[in-house]
Design a protein around this motif. Structure first.
Motif, short mmCIF file in Angstrom:
data_model
loop_
_atom_site.label_atom_id
_atom_site.label_comp_id
_atom_site.label_asym_id
_atom_site.label_seq_id
_atom_site.Cartn_x
_atom_site.Cartn_y
_atom_site.Cartn_z
N PHE A 33 41.94 99.89 14.22
CA PHE A 33 40.51 100.04 13.95
C PHE A 33 40.11 99.23 12.72
CE2 PHE A 33 36.77 102.02 12.12
CZ PHE A 33 35.96 102.21 13.23
N HIS A 34 40.90 99.35 11.66
CA HIS A 34 40.60 98.59 10.45
C HIS A 34 40.62 97.09 10.73
CE1 HIS A 34 40.71 97.28 6.22
NE2 HIS A 34 41.56 96.35 6.69
N ASN A 35 41.67 96.63 11.37
CA ASN A 35 41.81 95.18 11.59
C ASN A 35 40.74 94.63 12.54
OD1 ASN A 35 43.98 95.00 9.86
ND2 ASN A 35 45.51 95.29 11.48
N SER A 36 40.19 95.48 13.38
CA SER A 36 39.14 95.04 14.30
C SER A 36 37.77 95.00 13.62
CB SER A 36 39.06 95.98 15.51
OG SER A 36 40.24 95.96 16.25
N ASN A 37 37.63 95.73 12.50
CA ASN A 37 36.30 95.85 11.88
C ASN A 37 36.23 95.40 10.43
OD1 ASN A 37 34.57 97.52 13.95
ND2 ASN A 37 36.57 98.55 13.89
N CYS A 38 37.37 95.02 9.82
CA CYS A 38 37.39 94.73 8.39
C CYS A 38 36.48 93.57 7.98
CB CYS A 38 38.82 94.49 7.91
SG CYS A 38 39.67 93.12 8.74
N GLN A 39 36.38 92.54 8.82
CA GLN A 39 35.56 91.39 8.46
C GLN A 39 34.07 91.75 8.38
OE1 GLN A 39 36.47 88.20 11.18
NE2 GLN A 39 38.27 87.56 10.02
N LYS A 40 33.67 92.78 9.08
CA LYS A 40 32.25 93.19 9.08
C LYS A 40 31.82 93.71 7.71
CE LYS A 40 32.61 94.59 13.93
NZ LYS A 40 32.60 95.73 14.87
N VAL A 41 32.79 94.21 6.93
CA VAL A 41 32.45 94.77 5.61
C VAL A 41 33.15 94.00 4.48
CG1 VAL A 41 31.94 97.07 6.49
CG2 VAL A 41 34.29 96.48 5.90
N GLY A 42 33.68 92.83 4.78
CA GLY A 42 34.26 91.97 3.76
C GLY A 42 35.62 92.37 3.26
N LEU A 43 36.39 93.08 4.07
CA LEU A 43 37.75 93.47 3.70
C LEU A 43 38.76 92.63 4.47
CD1 LEU A 43 37.44 97.37 3.52
CD2 LEU A 43 37.29 95.70 1.66
N LEU A 44 40.04 92.75 4.01
CA LEU A 44 41.10 91.93 4.58
C LEU A 44 41.89 92.68 5.66
CD1 LEU A 44 42.49 90.28 1.32
CD2 LEU A 44 40.91 89.27 2.98
N TRP A 45 42.43 91.90 6.58
CA TRP A 45 43.34 92.40 7.61
C TRP A 45 44.66 92.78 6.94
CZ3 TRP A 45 48.08 91.10 9.65
CH2 TRP A 45 48.34 91.45 10.98
N ASN A 47 48.92 94.79 7.43
CA ASN A 47 49.96 95.40 8.24
C ASN A 47 50.44 96.72 7.66
OD1 ASN A 47 50.50 93.94 10.60
ND2 ASN A 47 51.48 92.31 9.42
N GLY A 48 50.24 96.91 6.34
CA GLY A 48 50.65 98.13 5.66
C GLY A 48 49.77 98.33 4.44
N LEU A 49 49.87 99.51 3.80
CA LEU A 49 48.97 99.84 2.70
C LEU A 49 49.37 99.25 1.35
CD1 LEU A 49 47.92 103.57 3.25
CD2 LEU A 49 46.67 101.49 3.78
N ALA A 50 50.54 98.65 1.26
CA ALA A 50 51.00 98.10 -0.01
C ALA A 50 49.98 97.08 -0.54
CB ALA A 50 52.37 97.43 0.15
N GLY A 51 49.46 97.36 -1.74
CA GLY A 51 48.50 96.45 -2.35
C GLY A 51 47.08 96.58 -1.82
N ILE A 52 46.83 97.47 -0.90
CA ILE A 52 45.50 97.64 -0.31
C ILE A 52 44.75 98.75 -1.05
CG2 ILE A 52 44.22 98.26 1.79
CD1 ILE A 52 45.60 95.57 1.94
N GLU A 53 43.51 98.46 -1.46
CA GLU A 53 42.70 99.43 -2.20
C GLU A 53 41.67 100.13 -1.31
OE1 GLU A 53 40.90 97.37 -5.44
OE2 GLU A 53 42.80 97.02 -6.49
N LYS A 54 41.20 99.43 -0.29
CA LYS A 54 40.17 100.01 0.59
C LYS A 54 40.49 99.69 2.05
CE LYS A 54 36.52 99.38 -2.87
NZ LYS A 54 35.21 98.73 -3.16
N ILE A 55 40.15 100.62 2.93
CA ILE A 55 40.28 100.37 4.36
C ILE A 55 39.02 100.85 5.08
CG2 ILE A 55 42.80 100.54 4.32
CD1 ILE A 55 42.50 103.30 5.68
N VAL A 56 38.83 100.35 6.29
CA VAL A 56 37.70 100.77 7.11
C VAL A 56 38.15 101.92 8.00
CG1 VAL A 56 35.95 100.07 8.79
CG2 VAL A 56 36.87 98.41 7.16
N ILE A 57 37.36 102.99 8.00
CA ILE A 57 37.65 104.12 8.89
C ILE A 57 36.38 104.44 9.70
CG2 ILE A 57 39.39 105.10 7.35
CD1 ILE A 57 37.32 107.19 6.48
N PRO A 58 36.53 105.06 10.87
CA PRO A 58 35.34 105.41 11.67
C PRO A 58 34.60 106.59 11.05
CG PRO A 58 37.32 106.20 12.76
CD PRO A 58 37.78 105.39 11.58
#
Length: 343
Positions: A33-45, A47-58
């Protein structure tokens, strides 16, 4: 679409699995879900949460089980009930045969359903009246059309034994139909004179003397197949073989049906049953009304689409549509549409 998305701030000890479980998703579903929608809100694709600060959720996620439960709660009962039908419907039918002009019919249909009071029966009694016929937008004024309508009117309304599961299974007090027509025929003969009219009324009376033939006519008519479906059709979760008559006065053929759903509005649900013929039969077999028992050189291609719009709360039928297409050698032979809309 952005209104359906939320940006989630990753917290200490968060894992993809823990976040997903809070929402009701699997970790893989959340990742996808995140990888399919991340570009819509300016976030990156990722594979894992390491180094990731924000994700897209429904925003309002529903699992397949939740969606199915909501649909099941919105559907009519698997046991046909009087509340399923409105008092009347406006019906439109169109018939297109290869090489011919499309014929359009309109008429009114009154439907009433009640419990069968006979102790030996567990079914229902349906009363159906079709009237106010129009052909291509005009009331038929030729003698034969008037005679045909008058003969039908003379035995209206028709009564049917209907199974709890939904389909027509018989004609109660069938002999009374012939008696009713015989009594009213005297009046008809005063108006419809001549040999042709007499032969038509003789033929109509003959049909009313043959219960098996009359019942097969009713059960193979598209209107009645649409009005009285198997109610478990609405609940089919997998493709299923079911018999259906694509041609009136013929035998039922096996069709492979799949059921899908569409939320038309907060109030109404549309159930769509799409079927394709699943046995090898020829068009001549279907038109003759009997199987040859041999493998056809050219198998018939046939499709059926049934659509029912029902009220989610009352379960009442608001609208029903059917489309039958028959093709032989890749060319259209027949197409029939019918639509019932609540008055």
């Amino acid at each position: 679409m952005l209104n359906d998305l939320l940006i989630y701030q990753i917290k200490t000890n968060d894992t993809l699995t823990s976040i997903a479980e809070e929402i009701g998703m699997s970790s893989q579903e959340l990742l996808n879900f995140h990888n399919s929608n991340c570009q819509k809100v300016g976030l990156l694709w990722f594979n894992g949460l390491a180094g990731i600060e924000k994700i897209v959720i429904p925003k309002n996620y529903k699992s397949e089980a939740q969606i199915r439960k909501e649909i099941d709660q919105s559907l009519p009962s698997q046991n046909l009930a009087p509340a399923f039908f409105a008092a009347s419907y406006h019906c439109k039918e169109s018939f297109l045969n290869a090489g011919e002009k499309t014929m359009n019919l309109e008429y009114e249909v009154e439907v009433a359903l009640r419990e069968n009071e006979e102790e030996s029966s567990s079914g229902l009694i349906a009363s159906v009246k079709c009237f106010s016929f129009k052909k291509d937008g005009r009331t038929p004024d030729d003698k034969m059309s008037e005679l045909s309508i008058s003969c039908i009117d003379s035995i209206n309304p028709l009564l049917f034994d209907v199974a709890i599961g939904g389909t027509i299974k018989g004609i109660p007090q069938f002999k009374k139909l012939a008696e009713t027509f015989a009594a009213k025929r005297i009046e008809l003969e005063d108006f419809f004179t001549g040999e042709v009219s007499q032969k038509y009324m003789d033929k109509f009376a003959g049909i009313l003397d043959n219960e098996a033939y009359f019942l097969s006519q009713i059960q193979s008519t598209l209107l009645y197949q649409l009005l009285f479906p198997k109610m478990d059709f609405f609940y089919q979760r997998k493709a299923k073989l079911e018999p259906f008559c694509p041609v009136k006065n013929s035998f039922p053929a096996d069709f492979l049906f799949e059921t899908t759903y569409e939320h038309v509005s907060e109030q109404h649900l549309k159930t769509i049953m799409s079927g394709k013929i699943a046995e090898a039969i020829s068009l001549p077999e279907l038109l003759r009304g009997r199987r040859s028992g041999e493998e056809p050189e050219e198998a018939l291609e046939a499709g059926i689409i049934l659509k029912y719009t029902t009220d989610k709360e009352t379960k009442e039928l608001q609208n029903a549509k059917a489309l039958i297409t028959l093709q032989q050698d890749g060319e259209l032979y027949k197409e029939q549409h019918i639509e019932l809309r609540k008055n």
